[in-house]
Design a protein around this motif. Structure first.
Motif, short mmCIF file in Angstrom:
data_model
loop_
_atom_site.label_atom_id
_atom_site.label_comp_id
_atom_site.label_asym_id
_atom_site.label_seq_id
_atom_site.Cartn_x
_atom_site.Cartn_y
_atom_site.Cartn_z
N ALA A 10 0.84 -1.20 0.00
CA ALA A 10 0.00 0.00 0.00
C ALA A 10 0.88 1.25 0.00
O ALA A 10 0.60 2.22 -0.73
CB ALA A 10 -0.91 0.00 1.23
N ARG A 66 -2.30 9.70 4.01
CA ARG A 66 -3.12 8.98 4.99
C ARG A 66 -4.53 8.72 4.45
O ARG A 66 -5.11 7.67 4.70
CB ARG A 66 -3.17 9.74 6.31
CG ARG A 66 -1.89 9.60 7.14
CD ARG A 66 -2.02 10.28 8.48
NE ARG A 66 -3.01 9.64 9.35
CZ ARG A 66 -2.72 8.68 10.23
NH1 ARG A 66 -1.48 8.27 10.37
NH2 ARG A 66 -3.67 8.15 10.97
N LEU A 89 -4.30 5.82 2.10
CA LEU A 89 -4.09 4.56 2.84
C LEU A 89 -5.35 4.15 3.60
O LEU A 89 -5.66 2.96 3.71
CB LEU A 89 -2.91 4.72 3.82
CG LEU A 89 -1.53 4.85 3.16
CD1 LEU A 89 -0.48 5.29 4.17
CD2 LEU A 89 -1.11 3.54 2.51
N ARG A 90 -6.07 5.13 4.10
CA ARG A 90 -7.32 4.85 4.81
C ARG A 90 -8.32 4.18 3.85
O ARG A 90 -9.00 3.23 4.22
CB ARG A 90 -7.90 6.16 5.36
CG ARG A 90 -8.76 6.00 6.60
CD ARG A 90 -9.27 7.35 7.08
NE ARG A 90 -8.19 8.26 7.44
CZ ARG A 90 -7.97 9.44 6.86
NH1 ARG A 90 -8.76 9.87 5.91
NH2 ARG A 90 -6.97 10.20 7.25
N LYS A 126 -7.53 2.43 1.22
CA LYS A 126 -7.06 1.06 0.94
C LYS A 126 -7.41 0.12 2.10
O LYS A 126 -7.80 -1.02 1.88
CB LYS A 126 -5.54 1.05 0.71
CG LYS A 126 -5.11 1.69 -0.60
CD LYS A 126 -3.61 1.69 -0.74
CE LYS A 126 -3.16 2.63 -1.83
NZ LYS A 126 -3.69 2.31 -3.16
N LEU A 127 -7.26 0.62 3.29
CA LEU A 127 -7.58 -0.19 4.46
C LEU A 127 -9.08 -0.49 4.50
O LEU A 127 -9.49 -1.62 4.80
CB LEU A 127 -7.15 0.54 5.74
CG LEU A 127 -7.42 -0.16 7.06
CD1 LEU A 127 -6.70 -1.50 7.13
CD2 LEU A 127 -6.99 0.71 8.22
#
Lengths: 188, 157
Positions: free
Chosen positions: A123, A167, A170-171, A173-174
């Motif tokens: 990621a 962020r 990435l958030r 993707k999470l």
């Protein structure tokens, strides 16, 4: 190695050819610099090359260090510039293979933790270079916003913008990852 | 990240701070840390759990250790690589030497400009007198004295 004055003195001694001072600095910073390069390049061999080259620069160019910045900031800046050169030399940017390369693993076990670590690495690797560098410097390397901005040669506002975008990405993707985890667990 | 401390932190600003730097207050800018920490601890806003989950996920990233081969290669750097001659202090020395040289050259130039060249008849006469005293009026370049008599055998063994 937390004392700024001690580190400045070590760099001054290194500039005079003191191999012991050089090795003390290498002991303190090699691991960090290597992990920084690893997160930027997502390649262990290249990360080792970058780490070695960074410390070669320290040995040869210690005289250029100006004690306005912490030694760690200076080393990160050298390593970042070397990483950017490497990335420019690559034909293809890393792609987001987070979903394709996932395998079925035991949750909570060693393999699962390894898989999660791999997912995070991928990621991060999928982020644009400057966002990746920004979040790596602040989240993993422990640099302040001012120091990270100095490494990337941008203003603090620009650094914070890079961080926020990294962020957010990435958030997302999470968030995509978690429902898949739940579905997989439900099918077992 | 700019905030007006007098008005207090808006919830949106606090959220921006956490969405930028994460939930670990040690990563927050020093100037905003104490106040923001107090507000987060006292309010515990709902969106904080998403940020905590993201931080935990990021923290699970692989941490690699330098290989023994890399450790050896780095330890050998001083022995294998010559240092630049002019170090931090060495460069200062070179710089000082250059500055002194420049000063000396400037002084020499100034003295040269202030002092007229030795072209007066007195100077020429003095030069002739010196030649006569040293060589007895003999010109060794062509072995002929000032009166046109060859005296080379007289002065050479």
């Amino acid at each position: 190695m937390g004392n700024v004055e001690d580190e400045i003195e070590l760099v001054r001694r290194t500039a005079k050819g003191d191999a012991v001072a050089f090795r003390t600095l290498a002991d303190a910073h090699l691991g960090k610099i290597m992990n920084f390069a690893y997160r930027l390049l997502h390649d262990r061999t290249e990360a080792e090359d970058i780490a070695q080259e960074t410390f070669l620069r320290l040995w040869k160019d210690a005289s250029r260090y100006e004690p306005r910045a912490r030694v760690t900031t200076w080393l990160h800046r050298i390593a970042h510039n070397l990483c950017v050169d490497r990335l420019r030399g690559r034909r293809e940017e890393p792609t987001d293979t987070l979903d394709e390369e996932r395998s079925s693993v035991e949750p909570g076990g060693l393999l699962d933790r390894k898989q999660v670590a791999t997912d995070v690495g991928q990621a991060l690797a999928s982020l644009p270079e400057r966002q990746r560098a920004a979040i790596t410097l602040v989240h993993y390397q422990g640099l302040s916003n001012i120091e990270a901005a100095a490494v990337l040669e941008v203003g603090v506002d620009a650094l914070e913008s890079l961080l926020a975008r990294a962020r957010r990405s990435l958030r997302d993707k999470l968030a995509k990852r978690e429902p898949e985890e739940v579905d997989r667990e439900a099918r077992r | 990240m700019k905030h007006d401390d007098k008005k207090g932190r808006e919830p949106r600003q606090l959220r921006e701070l956490v969405e930028t730097f994460g939930t670990n207050h040690e990563r927050w800018p020093e100037t905003e840390r104490d106040r923001a920490k107090l507000e987060v601890d006292s309010n515990e806003p709902g969106w904080l759990s998403d940020e905590r989950r993201l931080d935990a996920w990021l923290d699970s990233a692989e941490h690699i250790a330098p290989s023994p081969a890399l450790l050896r290669r780095v330890a050998e750097i001083p022995a294998r690589n010559e240092r630049a001659v002019a170090g931090w202090f060495g460069w200062r020395g070179v710089r000082n030497a250059l500055a002194l040289g420049t000063l000396a050259a400037a002084l020499g130039l100034a003295v040269g400009v202030a002092t007229p060249e030795a072209t007066t008849m007195d100077d020429v006469a003095a030069e002739d007198e010196f030649s006569t005293l040293a060589l007895g009026g003999v010109d060794l370049n062509d072995g002929v004295d000032l009166d046109g008599v060859d005296v080379s055998e007289e002065i050479l063994p």
